[in-house]
Scaffold this motif. Structure first.
Motif, PDB file in Angstrom:
ATOM      1  N   ALA A  64      -1.011  -6.978   3.724  1.00 43.37           N
ATOM      2  CA  ALA A  64       0.263  -6.273   3.802  1.00 43.37           C
ATOM      3  C   ALA A  64       0.018  -4.769   3.875  1.00 43.37           C
ATOM      4  CB  ALA A  64       1.108  -6.607   2.579  1.00 43.37           C
ATOM      5  N   PHE A  65       0.970  -4.045   4.454  1.00 45.38           N
ATOM      6  CA  PHE A  65       0.854  -2.596   4.575  1.00 45.38           C
ATOM      7  C   PHE A  65       0.882  -1.973   3.190  1.00 45.38           C
ATOM      8  CE2 PHE A  65       2.477   1.684   5.243  1.00 45.38           C
ATOM      9  CZ  PHE A  65       1.612   2.120   6.238  1.00 45.38           C
ATOM     10  N   ASP A  66      -0.056  -1.081   2.953  1.00 45.89           N
ATOM     11  CA  ASP A  66      -0.168  -0.425   1.654  1.00 45.89           C
ATOM     12  C   ASP A  66      -0.059   1.082   1.857  1.00 45.89           C
ATOM     13  OD1 ASP A  66      -0.698   0.292  -0.920  1.00 45.89           O
ATOM     14  OD2 ASP A  66      -2.770  -0.415  -0.938  1.00 45.89           O
ATOM     15  N   TRP A  67       0.969   1.694   1.259  1.00 48.80           N
ATOM     16  CA  TRP A  67       1.191   3.125   1.419  1.00 48.80           C
ATOM     17  C   TRP A  67       0.064   3.955   0.829  1.00 48.80           C
ATOM     18  CZ3 TRP A  67       4.190   5.323   4.768  1.00 48.80           C
ATOM     19  CH2 TRP A  67       5.291   4.645   5.259  1.00 48.80           C
ATOM     20  N   ALA A  68      -0.553   3.496  -0.241  1.00 47.08           N
ATOM     21  CA  ALA A  68      -1.646   4.256  -0.855  1.00 47.08           C
ATOM     22  C   ALA A  68      -2.842   4.337   0.089  1.00 47.08           C
ATOM     23  CB  ALA A  68      -2.053   3.607  -2.171  1.00 47.08           C
ATOM     24  N   ILE A  69      -3.156   3.246   0.742  1.00 45.18           N
ATOM     25  CA  ILE A  69      -4.266   3.245   1.695  1.00 45.18           C
ATOM     26  C   ILE A  69      -3.915   4.091   2.919  1.00 45.18           C
ATOM     27  CG2 ILE A  69      -5.605   1.778   3.256  1.00 45.18           C
ATOM     28  CD1 ILE A  69      -5.500  -0.392   1.119  1.00 45.18           C
ATOM     29  N   ALA A  70      -2.676   4.013   3.382  1.00 49.35           N
ATOM     30  CA  ALA A  70      -2.246   4.818   4.530  1.00 49.35           C
ATOM     31  C   ALA A  70      -2.319   6.308   4.203  1.00 49.35           C
ATOM     32  CB  ALA A  70      -0.836   4.426   4.946  1.00 49.35           C
ATOM     33  N   ARG A  71      -1.920   6.695   3.001  1.00 43.59           N
ATOM     34  CA  ARG A  71      -1.980   8.091   2.585  1.00 43.59           C
ATOM     35  C   ARG A  71      -3.434   8.555   2.510  1.00 43.59           C
ATOM     36  NH1 ARG A  71       1.480   7.801  -1.147  1.00 43.59           N
ATOM     37  NH2 ARG A  71       0.123   7.102  -2.803  1.00 43.59           N
ATOM     38  N   ARG A  72      -4.308   7.710   1.985  1.00 43.09           N
ATOM     39  CA  ARG A  72      -5.729   8.050   1.891  1.00 43.09           C
ATOM     40  C   ARG A  72      -6.345   8.198   3.287  1.00 43.09           C
ATOM     41  NH1 ARG A  72      -9.276   4.784  -2.246  1.00 43.09           N
ATOM     42  NH2 ARG A  72      -7.919   5.950  -3.609  1.00 43.09           N
ATOM     43  N   ALA A  73      -5.963   7.333   4.211  1.00 41.41           N
ATOM     44  CA  ALA A  73      -6.467   7.429   5.586  1.00 41.41           C
ATOM     45  C   ALA A  73      -5.971   8.707   6.256  1.00 41.41           C
ATOM     46  CB  ALA A  73      -6.047   6.208   6.391  1.00 41.41           C
ATOM     47  N   ALA A  74      -4.708   9.064   6.039  1.00 39.82           N
ATOM     48  CA  ALA A  74      -4.164  10.294   6.616  1.00 39.82           C
ATOM     49  C   ALA A  74      -4.873  11.518   6.046  1.00 39.82           C
ATOM     50  CB  ALA A  74      -2.667  10.370   6.363  1.00 39.82           C
ATOM     51  N   LEU A  75      -5.140  11.529   4.748  1.00 40.34           N
ATOM     52  CA  LEU A  75      -5.869  12.642   4.140  1.00 40.34           C
ATOM     53  C   LEU A  75      -7.296  12.727   4.672  1.00 40.34           C
ATOM     54  CD1 LEU A  75      -4.600  12.441   0.455  1.00 40.34           C
ATOM     55  CD2 LEU A  75      -4.165  14.265   2.120  1.00 40.34           C
TER      56      LEU A  75
END
Length: 147
Positions: A64-75
């Motif tokens: 499932a989509f995880d906002w914490a992982i997406a934020r870490r990838a963007a950073l």
């Protein structure tokens, strides 16, 4: 299904770009490996990832989509963007040390080990590339210490 279509398209794009990169030639020898090694290496790694996506079993569930992982990838992308923008200005050693430190903290590293590894990466990689492999790297603000 969409992942496999994307992976197939990306694999074709990698093959086409590899054909273009194979023809890279420098008018003068500015480093021992030449201008085609780096793009070909990156394209090879991307093609390996595409092949894995194409061949992975259907039974593996998609997480499932995880906002914490997406934020870490963007950073992570922002750190690498800052690395590329500051590379000439600050120089290889400082920029590499800062990027290594930031990425270490981003992946839950402790402060002191991240700081030590950042400094070691900057200095040791500069020594490897500039002194051992004769690949000229920018010194940036450390140019003042050279004289």
């Amino acid at each position: 299904m969409y992942v496999r279509v994307f992976a197939a398209a990306w694999l074709l794009a990698c093959a086409g770009l590899a054909l273009l990169a194979w023809g890279f030639e420098a008018p003068f020898a500015y480093d021992p490996v030449g201008p085609r090694a780096y793009p070909l290496l990156l394209l090879f790694l991307m093609a390996c990832g595409s092949l894995w996506l194409l061949c992975k079993p259907h039974g593996d569930p998609t997480p499932a989509f995880d906002w914490a992982i997406a934020r870490r990838a963007a950073l992570c992308v922002l750190v690498l963007l800052a690395y590329s923008l500051l590379f000439e200005v600050l120089g290889f050693v400082i920029t590499t040390a800062l990027a290594t430190f930031a990425l270490g903290l981003l992946f839950n590293g402790r402060l002191l080990p991240c700081l030590i590894s950042g400094v070691l990466m900057g200095v040791l990689l500069y020594g490897l590339f500039d002194l051992s492999l004769d690949v000229p790297l920018p010194l940036g603000v450390l140019r003042l210490l050279e004289s």
